[in-house]
Design a protein around this motif. Structure first.
Motif, PDB file in Angstrom:
ATOM      1  N   GLN A  97     -13.898   3.253   8.363  1.00 21.71           N
ATOM      2  CA  GLN A  97     -14.168   3.923   7.097  1.00 21.71           C
ATOM      3  C   GLN A  97     -13.155   3.550   6.007  1.00 21.71           C
ATOM      4  O   GLN A  97     -13.164   4.155   4.927  1.00 21.71           O
ATOM      5  N   GLN A  98     -12.309   2.584   6.282  1.00 15.55           N
ATOM      6  CA  GLN A  98     -11.295   2.203   5.307  1.00 15.55           C
ATOM      7  C   GLN A  98     -11.899   1.289   4.238  1.00 15.55           C
ATOM      8  O   GLN A  98     -11.631   0.096   4.150  1.00 15.55           O
ATOM      9  N   LYS A  99     -12.712   1.907   3.416  1.00 18.16           N
ATOM     10  CA  LYS A  99     -13.356   1.243   2.300  1.00 18.16           C
ATOM     11  C   LYS A  99     -13.109   2.071   1.047  1.00 18.16           C
ATOM     12  O   LYS A  99     -13.151   3.301   1.093  1.00 18.16           O
ATOM     13  N   VAL A 100     -12.861   1.392  -0.065  1.00 22.17           N
ATOM     14  CA  VAL A 100     -12.507   2.102  -1.291  1.00 22.17           C
ATOM     15  C   VAL A 100     -13.481   1.793  -2.422  1.00 22.17           C
ATOM     16  O   VAL A 100     -14.029   0.691  -2.519  1.00 22.17           O
ATOM     17  N   ILE A 101     -13.680   2.788  -3.263  1.00 20.11           N
ATOM     18  CA  ILE A 101     -14.411   2.585  -4.514  1.00 20.11           C
ATOM     19  C   ILE A 101     -13.404   2.160  -5.565  1.00 20.11           C
ATOM     20  O   ILE A 101     -12.326   2.749  -5.703  1.00 20.11           O
ATOM     21  N   PHE A 102     -13.746   1.130  -6.289  1.00 19.03           N
ATOM     22  CA  PHE A 102     -12.918   0.576  -7.364  1.00 19.03           C
ATOM     23  C   PHE A 102     -13.681   0.845  -8.658  1.00 19.03           C
ATOM     24  O   PHE A 102     -14.417   0.011  -9.133  1.00 19.03           O
ATOM     25  N   PRO A 103     -13.556   2.049  -9.220  1.00 20.38           N
ATOM     26  CA  PRO A 103     -14.435   2.483 -10.315  1.00 20.38           C
ATOM     27  C   PRO A 103     -14.181   1.735 -11.618  1.00 20.38           C
ATOM     28  O   PRO A 103     -13.039   1.410 -11.944  1.00 20.38           O
ATOM     29  N   PRO A 104     -15.245   1.480 -12.367  1.00 21.11           N
ATOM     30  CA  PRO A 104     -15.080   0.850 -13.677  1.00 21.11           C
ATOM     31  C   PRO A 104     -14.322   1.782 -14.617  1.00 21.11           C
ATOM     32  O   PRO A 104     -14.373   3.008 -14.468  1.00 21.11           O
TER      33      PRO A 104
ATOM     34  N   TYR B 270     -15.486  -1.221  -1.185  1.00 22.94           N
ATOM     35  CA  TYR B 270     -14.929  -2.468  -0.667  1.00 22.94           C
ATOM     36  C   TYR B 270     -14.014  -2.196   0.527  1.00 22.94           C
ATOM     37  O   TYR B 270     -13.188  -1.270   0.498  1.00 22.94           O
ATOM     38  N   ALA B 271     -14.144  -3.016   1.554  1.00 20.45           N
ATOM     39  CA  ALA B 271     -13.259  -2.899   2.710  1.00 20.45           C
ATOM     40  C   ALA B 271     -11.828  -3.226   2.280  1.00 20.45           C
ATOM     41  O   ALA B 271     -11.581  -4.256   1.628  1.00 20.45           O
ATOM     42  N   ILE B 272     -10.887  -2.367   2.625  1.00 23.24           N
ATOM     43  CA  ILE B 272      -9.492  -2.608   2.252  1.00 23.24           C
ATOM     44  C   ILE B 272      -8.997  -3.913   2.858  1.00 23.24           C
ATOM     45  O   ILE B 272      -8.233  -4.658   2.238  1.00 23.24           O
ATOM     46  N   SER B 273      -9.442  -4.213   4.069  1.00 29.00           N
ATOM     47  CA  SER B 273      -9.035  -5.462   4.726  1.00 29.00           C
ATOM     48  C   SER B 273      -9.456  -6.678   3.905  1.00 29.00           C
ATOM     49  O   SER B 273      -8.733  -7.680   3.844  1.00 29.00           O
ATOM     50  N   THR B 274     -10.618  -6.592   3.262  1.00 28.52           N
ATOM     51  CA  THR B 274     -11.094  -7.693   2.415  1.00 28.52           C
ATOM     52  C   THR B 274     -10.221  -7.847   1.183  1.00 28.52           C
ATOM     53  O   THR B 274      -9.853  -8.962   0.796  1.00 28.52           O
ATOM     54  N   LEU B 275      -9.870  -6.724   0.560  1.00 30.70           N
ATOM     55  CA  LEU B 275      -9.012  -6.770  -0.632  1.00 30.70           C
ATOM     56  C   LEU B 275      -7.645  -7.349  -0.286  1.00 30.70           C
ATOM     57  O   LEU B 275      -7.107  -8.180  -1.031  1.00 30.70           O
TER      58      LEU B 275
END
Length: 257
Positions: free
Chosen positions: A233-240, A169-174
């Motif tokens: 590239q500022q996108k993060v995985i938000f793992p279950p 997920y894009a950090i900017s979106t979060l």
């Protein structure tokens, strides 16, 4: 006589410098850090508590913070005598007994085998003793719990996305999603594992008050780890959160993230 006055002035200046951090008007807000345990476990799988909590838990408590986003240094009777005679960390066990169950659920140590009590004592030494609750650890911890347990600030609700081991997920979106939900920008904290960026913490900034209840924009919306990669590239995985089988954590999902 002149030398005596000079020495007195120097002593007064040294005394002021030792307390200015806590008494300064620059001490403007509290930072409440909520950590996603699954991300912590990916960065330190052998050191992770089991079972892994499936909620955001409190990381550093209510951190007294200056206007520029710098945390106040921990209490020190010589170098940072920020409050007069704060409660000692060793007094925590008795003081926190009325909220033990809440703390164990929402504010546990995520390190395998680590003492929750010792964790809370460290938090008090690093954050609480220079807060607005120097003699009242119960009120300090209760204030943090009340905020963390409020569904209004639950990252699982306000981030606007669901945990996923495959989507970044894009950090900017979060950040935009949280802003839309609560009216203010938080700070996102990241961790890096196997060259992948993970969502580690969501940090809310509350104006200094006793108790703190009013949100404000955090001075910076990303920590240095998130900012260490190019904007694209500022996108993060938000793992279950991982599944627990027969009392043991399955690491398959973590390994595949």
């Amino acid at each position: 006589m002149v030398m005596k006055l000079v020495l007195l002035a120097f002593a007064a200046a040294m005394l002021w410098s030792s307390v200015v951090s806590a008494q300064s008007p620059d001490f403007a807000y509290y930072n409440l850090s909520l950590i996603w345990p699954a991300s912590f476990c990916i960065s330190a799988p052998k050191n992770c508590v089991r079972p892994i909590p499936k909620i955001f838990t409190i990381s550093n408590g209510l951190c007294p913070t200056l206007k520029n986003g710098t945390a106040l240094p921990p209490y020190d009777p010589v170098d940072n005598n920020c409050n007069y005679s704060p409660a000692a960390p060793g007094d925590m066990a008795k003081a926190l007994k009325p909220i033990q169950r809440r703390l164990q659920k929402t504010w546990p140590s995520l390190s395998n085998g680590a003492s929750n009590q010792l964790f809370w004592e460290v938090v008090w030494a690093n954050q609480g003793m220079c807060s607005d609750y120097p003699q009242d650890p119960l009120a300090y911890f209760t204030s943090a719990l009340n905020l963390a347990e409020n569904s209004k600030y639950d990252p699982l609700k306000v981030l606007g996305v669901q945990p996923s081991s495959t989507t970044a997920y894009a950090i900017s979106t979060l950040l935009a999603n949280v802003k839309k939900k609560v009216g203010f920008y938080p700070q996102i904290s990241c961790s890096i594992s196997s060259n992948k960026l993970y969502l580690r913490e969501v940090r809310f900034c509350f104006k200094r008050a006793k108790p703190p209840t009013q949100l404000q924009d955090c001075p910076t919306t990303m920590d240095y780890v998130c900012n260490s990669v190019p904007t694209a590239q500022q996108k993060v995985i938000f793992p279950p959160a991982t599944a627990t089988i027969s009392g043991h954590v399955s690491w398959d999902l973590l390994a595949s993230a």
